[in-house]
Design a protein around this motif. Structure first.
Motif, PDB file in Angstrom:
ATOM      1  N   ALA A 227     100.758  20.427  75.277  1.00 34.87           N
ATOM      2  CA  ALA A 227      99.372  19.983  75.445  1.00 34.87           C
ATOM      3  C   ALA A 227      98.961  20.010  76.912  1.00 34.87           C
ATOM      4  CB  ALA A 227      99.224  18.569  74.887  1.00 34.87           C
TER       5      ALA A 227
ATOM      6  N   ASP B 195      95.345  20.731  78.588  1.00 36.08           N
ATOM      7  CA  ASP B 195      94.604  19.577  79.085  1.00 36.08           C
ATOM      8  C   ASP B 195      93.892  19.872  80.401  1.00 36.08           C
ATOM      9  OD1 ASP B 195      95.431  18.152  76.905  1.00 36.08           O
ATOM     10  OD2 ASP B 195      97.005  17.048  77.963  1.00 36.08           O
TER      11      ASP B 195
ATOM     12  N   ASN C 159      95.822  19.947  72.096  1.00 39.24           N
ATOM     13  CA  ASN C 159      95.726  19.295  73.394  1.00 39.24           C
ATOM     14  C   ASN C 159      95.666  17.786  73.193  1.00 39.24           C
ATOM     15  OD1 ASN C 159      93.103  19.010  72.448  1.00 39.24           O
ATOM     16  ND2 ASN C 159      92.143  19.520  74.406  1.00 39.24           N
TER      17      ASN C 159
END
Length: 560
Positions: free
Chosen positions: A148, A152, A173
């Protein structure tokens, strides 16, 4: 007072201009290798003239063309011109949403996948979720699952969900995980796994059944997203040479979106919508009667009912057991009384009824119900249809013509199913399956389609399959049950005139004749002289709908 009079005059002139039709513009495209159909006869022509959206004339090779000064003349450079192709069975919204996904197939690394996602999100800023598919960590140098964290940085506030190429893993994410309520304490369901880091925190990758933890939080598409999906789908379909599609199973919301797009002049291709039964408020929608826009870009005069499932999943309803599954006959999705209710209601409301039937039991049942309902409602002239008509008892094949029921079939289903169909059906039942020649010889009308996005919407795949009954590797030699092939003229007709007939539009589209709409395509190849094995590779150069060019790979030369 004088000022008011001036304003009134200006207002009157403005109203007059709005009410006045656009000035007629005649266009001639000359030097083409043109083909169209007149009845069952293939006609060649070398030029076409149309004014605004309507054809004036096609010119025979060698015929003199009188050109007025105000006529736009386009040189076709010897390209092949065909009537616009019609897909009689597709799912436009579903196809459009499949286009609203990031394509991550063959991404070179995690960073490459993130960059593709960034580019896509910038091109589609209105999406509430960024969705994609196709990554494969095995192809990446580090051979590791993504995380993730890399998403991000680019997407701190918008949820992202990217499926692995095989659909058995997904990459989220932090925003997506937060919306789903995923924490270190979250547990994976049976048959699933949450990938965690050394501290036990979810990394963003969810395996198999654990993917449902994320997908359950993905909101249904918004109205604006549905509208965008329809728009993208129509543009894509036009690029493949389709000028009209029968949208097989829409709801009231879809109908309203098409009406809105038509009012905005944003219908790239023609759509014939089939209302799915049952869908919300379907009775009220049918009570309003059939509908079409003034320009015939959207029509709604039919319904779609589903009688059974598919052959591959053994959901198609058979009279006798599946040859590879003793004791199993498939299933009907509605009981006989419910099917009868839907059919009767729609016929009595003046709508054409189009029913999905794949197994021989489903096809027999629908033909029986049609026979009764047509007699009661006196609607033989509505040309009711069976969608797929895939596995038929030989004795049921002549019933299509006798009941004026159209077989709406998809040629690529045969070439996709050929590796399992005999296993499912056995050597005898297969003789009534995908039986195009038997149907045509019984005087049935076949309207061709693809069932996209289940299959590719490319109509040249369908033309190739209809003519050769082979896959793209030219297998099997001579074609799968090759005696059921269509001729090239029959195949073209199934994608043009007969598909138009199946929508009650044969006087409007389907061939290039005076008085019909100027819907046509230009190709570099001649499908009647090129090797049949190569037809699926044909490339559309231009697509014209209602006299307007809606797709082009290269601009044509314009001369006076």
């Amino acid at each position: 007072m004088k000022k008011l009079q001036v304003i009134s005059v200006i207002s009157a002139i403005t109203s007059l201009l709005i009410a006045t039709p656009l000035m007629a513009q005649t266009t001639i495209i000359k030097n083409v290798n043109g083909y169209t159909l007149s009845g069952e006869t293939l006609i060649k022509f070398s030029a076409i003239s149309f004014t605004n959206d309507t054809i004036n004339k096609t010119y025979q090779p060698g015929e003199t063309i009188d050109i007025a000064n105000d006529v736009v003349v386009i040189d076709g450079h010897g390209q092949t011109m065909l009537p616009g192709l019609i897909d009689a069975h597709g799912h436009v919204l579903g196809y459009g949403h499949s286009l609203l996904r990031v394509d991550l197939v063959n991404s070179a690394s995690e960073a490459d996948a993130v960059n593709r996602t960034i580019v896509y999100a910038k091109d589609n800023p209105s999406l509430s979720w960024v969705l994609g598919r196709g990554w494969n960590q095995v192809q990446w140098l580090n051979n590791s699952y993504p995380s993730a964290k890399s998403l991000d940085k680019a997407f701190p506030d918008k949820p992202v969900w990217l499926k692995r190429v095989d659909g058995h893993a997904g990459w989220a994410n932090s925003k997506a995980m937060a919306l789903a309520g995923i924490t270190a304490a979250s547990k994976a369901p049976a048959g699933g796994e949450i990938i965690r880091d050394e501290k036990g925190q979810p990394t963003g990758v969810f395996i198999d059944n654990a993917m449902e933890l994320i997908t359950a939080s993905i909101a249904p598409p918004s109205r604006s997203e549905d509208k965008l999906a329809l728009t993208k789908a129509m543009h894509s379909l036009a690029s493949l040479g389709l000028t009209s599609v029968h949208d097989a199973g829409i709801d009231q919301n879809n109908i309203n979106l098409y009406k809105e797009l038509a009012s905005e002049n944003n219908m790239t291709i023609r759509i014939n919508g089939m209302l799915y039964l049952p869908s919300e408020n379907w009775q009220q929608q049918l009570a309003q009667g059939p509908f079409k826009t003034h320009d015939d870009m959207f029509i709604f005069n039919s319904v779609k009912i589903q009688a059974d499932g598919a052959l591959g999943s053994r959901g198609a309803s058979l009279i006798n057991d599946y040859s590879d599954h003793a004791g199993h006959k498939g299933l009907l999705l509605h009981d006989k009384e419910t099917l009868q209710h839907y059919i009767d209601f729609a016929m009595n409301a003046g709508f054409q009824v189009n029913t999905h039937a794949i197994g021989d039991n489903a096809n027999k049942l629908i033909l029986d119900l049609y026979q009764q309902a047509i007699a009661k409602s006196n609607t033989k002239s509505l040309r009711h249809r069976i969608e797929h008509a895939q596995v038929l008892r030989l004795v049921d094949i002549p019933r299509f013509a006798s009941l004026n029921v159209i077989a709406s079939m998809q040629a690529t289903h045969a070439t996709s199913d050929k590796n399992m169909a005999v296993t499912r059906l056995g050597e005898q039942r297969i003789l009534g399956a995908y039986a195009w020649r038997k149907l045509l010889d019984s005087n049935a009308v076949i309207a061709a389609g693809s069932d996209f996005p289940v299959e590719s919407p490319n109509p040249f795949y369908g033309l190739h399959a209809a003519i050769t009954r082979q896959d793209h590797n030219n297998s099997p030699q001579g074609g799968w049950y090759g005696e059921q092939k269509m001729t090239p003229v029959e195949a073209l007709r199934s994608f043009t005139l007969d598909a138009a007939y199946a929508a009650h539009q044969e006087k409007l589209i389907g061939s290039l004749e005076a008085g019909k709409k100027a819907d046509f395509i230009l190709l570099s190849d001649d499908i009647f002289t090129m090797p049949a094995s190569q037809i699926w590779q044909s490339q559309v150069l231009q697509t014209w709908v209602a006299g307007k060019k809606v797709f082009s790979l290269a601009e044509p030369s314009v001369a006076k």
